[in-house]
Enzyme design. Sequence first.
Site, short mmCIF file in Angstrom:
data_model
loop_
_atom_site.label_atom_id
_atom_site.label_comp_id
_atom_site.label_asym_id
_atom_site.label_seq_id
_atom_site.Cartn_x
_atom_site.Cartn_y
_atom_site.Cartn_z
N CYS A 126 42.22 12.66 -39.50
CA CYS A 126 41.34 12.08 -40.52
C CYS A 126 40.91 10.69 -40.07
O CYS A 126 41.39 10.17 -39.06
CB CYS A 126 42.04 12.01 -41.88
SG CYS A 126 43.45 10.89 -41.91
N ASP A 165 9.53 8.43 -34.72
CA ASP A 165 8.85 8.65 -33.45
C ASP A 165 7.50 9.30 -33.75
O ASP A 165 7.34 9.97 -34.78
CB ASP A 165 9.71 9.56 -32.57
CG ASP A 165 9.02 9.90 -31.27
OD1 ASP A 165 8.54 8.99 -30.60
OD2 ASP A 165 8.97 11.10 -30.93
N ASP A 221 12.55 13.58 -31.98
CA ASP A 221 12.73 14.94 -31.48
C ASP A 221 13.01 15.01 -29.99
O ASP A 221 13.40 16.05 -29.49
CB ASP A 221 11.48 15.77 -31.78
CG ASP A 221 10.31 15.38 -30.89
OD1 ASP A 221 10.10 14.17 -30.70
OD2 ASP A 221 9.62 16.27 -30.38
N ASP A 265 14.81 9.94 -27.54
CA ASP A 265 15.15 9.42 -28.86
C ASP A 265 16.65 9.44 -29.14
O ASP A 265 17.10 8.85 -30.13
CB ASP A 265 14.44 10.24 -29.96
CG ASP A 265 12.93 10.16 -29.86
OD1 ASP A 265 12.43 9.07 -29.54
OD2 ASP A 265 12.27 11.18 -30.09
N CYS A 285 43.52 8.06 -39.35
CA CYS A 285 44.16 8.11 -38.03
C CYS A 285 43.39 7.21 -37.06
O CYS A 285 43.99 6.49 -36.25
CB CYS A 285 44.18 9.54 -37.50
SG CYS A 285 45.13 10.70 -38.48
#
Length: 754
Positions: A13, A432, A642, A646, A16
Amino acid sequence: MEDLNLKLQGMSCASCANSIEKAILNVPGVVESNVNFSIDRATIRYDPQQTRIDIIIKTVTDIGYQAQVIPADLTSEDEPEIRRHQRQERELQRRVFIGATLSFLLVLGTLSHFNLKLPSFLSSLENPWVQLALAAPVQFWVGREFHRSAWRAFRHRTADMNTLISLGTNIAFFYSLWITINPNYFSTQGLSAEVYYETSAMIITLTLLGRWLENRAKGATSSAITALMGLQTKTARVVRDGAEMDIPIESVAIADIVIVRPGEKIPVDGEIVSGFSTVDESMLTGESFPVTKQVGDEVVGATLNKMGSFQFRATKIGKDTALAQIVKLVQQAQNSKAPIQKLADSITSWFVPAIIAIAITTFTIWFLVTGNFTLSLVAMVSVLIIACPCALGLATPTSVTVGIGKGAENGILIKGAESLELARKIQTIVMDKTGTITQGKPVVTDTTSIRDLVPNSPNIVAPLALWRSIGALESNSEHPLAEALLQYARAQNKDSQLPTVGKFEAIAGSGVKGTVEDRQISIGTQRWFDEMGINSAAFKAQKEDWEDAGKTVVFVAIDGHLQAAIAVADTVKPTSAKAIQTLQKMGIEVVMLTGDNQRTAKAIADRVGIKNVLAEVRPDRKAQTIGDLQTRSLKIVAMVGDGINDAPALAQADVGMAIGTGTDVAIAASDITLISGDLQGIVTAIRLSRATMQNIQQNLFWALAYNVLGIPLAAGILFPITGWLLNPAIAGAAMAFSSISVVLNALRLKGVKL
């Protein structure tokens, strides 16, 4: 100072990750430590004169985790590591299934408490010893990670959700065990000998189910780096001692002469020394148009050579290549994002000590007043059971699970609770241009013929014949503009076959020419036409208008006579403008970020209503631009993109949103993926985030309300007035009801309109 990247194992988790981070920071010489639970990695900055790598790794090992150094070279995840993650996934799934099965049997065994009679063949499930046999595997095998993590937290003087789960389940289990062993003793004290094995088992199973779902999301997150590394070629063709040879890419040295043929990927970064070609650099720049390359130009590793062949001198290899730097940027941006501290975890920092203190105080007061050890213990157990963190532990994961499912139904993939939580706070969205706001590929948008401007001009070719010739010539070219012209030409000549082409020639940076049906066809730029002595002045005004709108203009001539002008552009997606306007109405600032020139970017921005445009931004500067926006504005910034270029910016942003029709790398590096590529998905994602977080807050309120009201009752605050002491069975029922109310409230999200 030096940087160190570690691959971590054993985290269950976010707490931790916090424990490891604090432990590493306590090592003398370590000045910075960032642990990212979502990708099981740590980024550390340290002084090598004060500490060593083995000391840092030993520190991680000493607190119960494992760590290994991630090489700085561009190497993919090895097979053993992938197999280890798959084994871990299967193990977690198996424990959830076994826990759910045993918990179901335990719940059946409690139906008699509600005056429901079990069939005779199931009556043995009511036996406490049978329930003990069913509950023990859940407590000590299925839920072992909770107890281990709670022990680690205790050693570091902290408390988290694992502490609550371990404490609550152990109290319920061992109290039930005591009753199972000594039922007569309780009866002689006038107490009901009820056991609570199903309570501990259900808490562990439901919470582990949430962990399993979270672990699956983690697996997808780490694939971004692997996908980036997979772009690199495995071999390179070099010239050594006058002979060509294929060698592993790791063996390429600085100043080696590397040969690249048409259709091949460029192995490393370098400078062209002979030949020319066009290179598809979309993986780097995100722009769909290939770039002309000739002697003296730089080329980048992992980009794709298109038409010609050339030789280049290697200038950057290994970890210094552009691709390796992108990988490094993604790693750094991912690790720099501190995990969002969930509200439930922050509550537990004081909740656990407070409950323990209340329980001990309850026992002490009761024992001092009555002298009855059993009665005092029952009151203490009632406090601990009614304060059991089942509802608190379910408050977030149930809503998140429903919210993520709701998103998937609407074409939005959300990788985890952190992304879902933060999306509602977005103040600035950076988009973008190519492939995000626009379609991502050029198409013919406008055409005009010399017939329209100068009707009496000699040598005019009929439109169908003209487009047959254009289509035939462009079918031999690999340029993206050629594809756009070819598709348009085929649409104009649906029923006819394109003629053959003779003497085809592509002139780099200028255009193409060839012979079609005994006529010389030329298609290209105005500059090239001027060089050939073909007067294109008739189209001057039209050309300027199209270029002002961000379009690329090409001219067509047949036998040296000007015939047509054609505009080609990357068109805006139909829903982009509406989505951007909706975001602006929601009070969110929208910014366009692109490597394209200012004029083209401004034309697209005006079309969709974006006022803030950042144009001509180099790929390696996109992530830094996002960081500058975050620092300067102190706002929550989202990035939508996309392309592979990027990926660092998507990781750097507070929330990265990838277009699902884009590259796998961008999707893997992002927090949220819009499957359809429709920007309206951004609006939906933000609305979903707001609805889910409101639902979580309601869940936390009800979970805590039961504790606030129930704990005083369990402690016996009404006993002096009513003579009534809360039975642990009633405390267990109240705790169970609080969990049911949380789950039912979370399910309401399914009906939310987005």
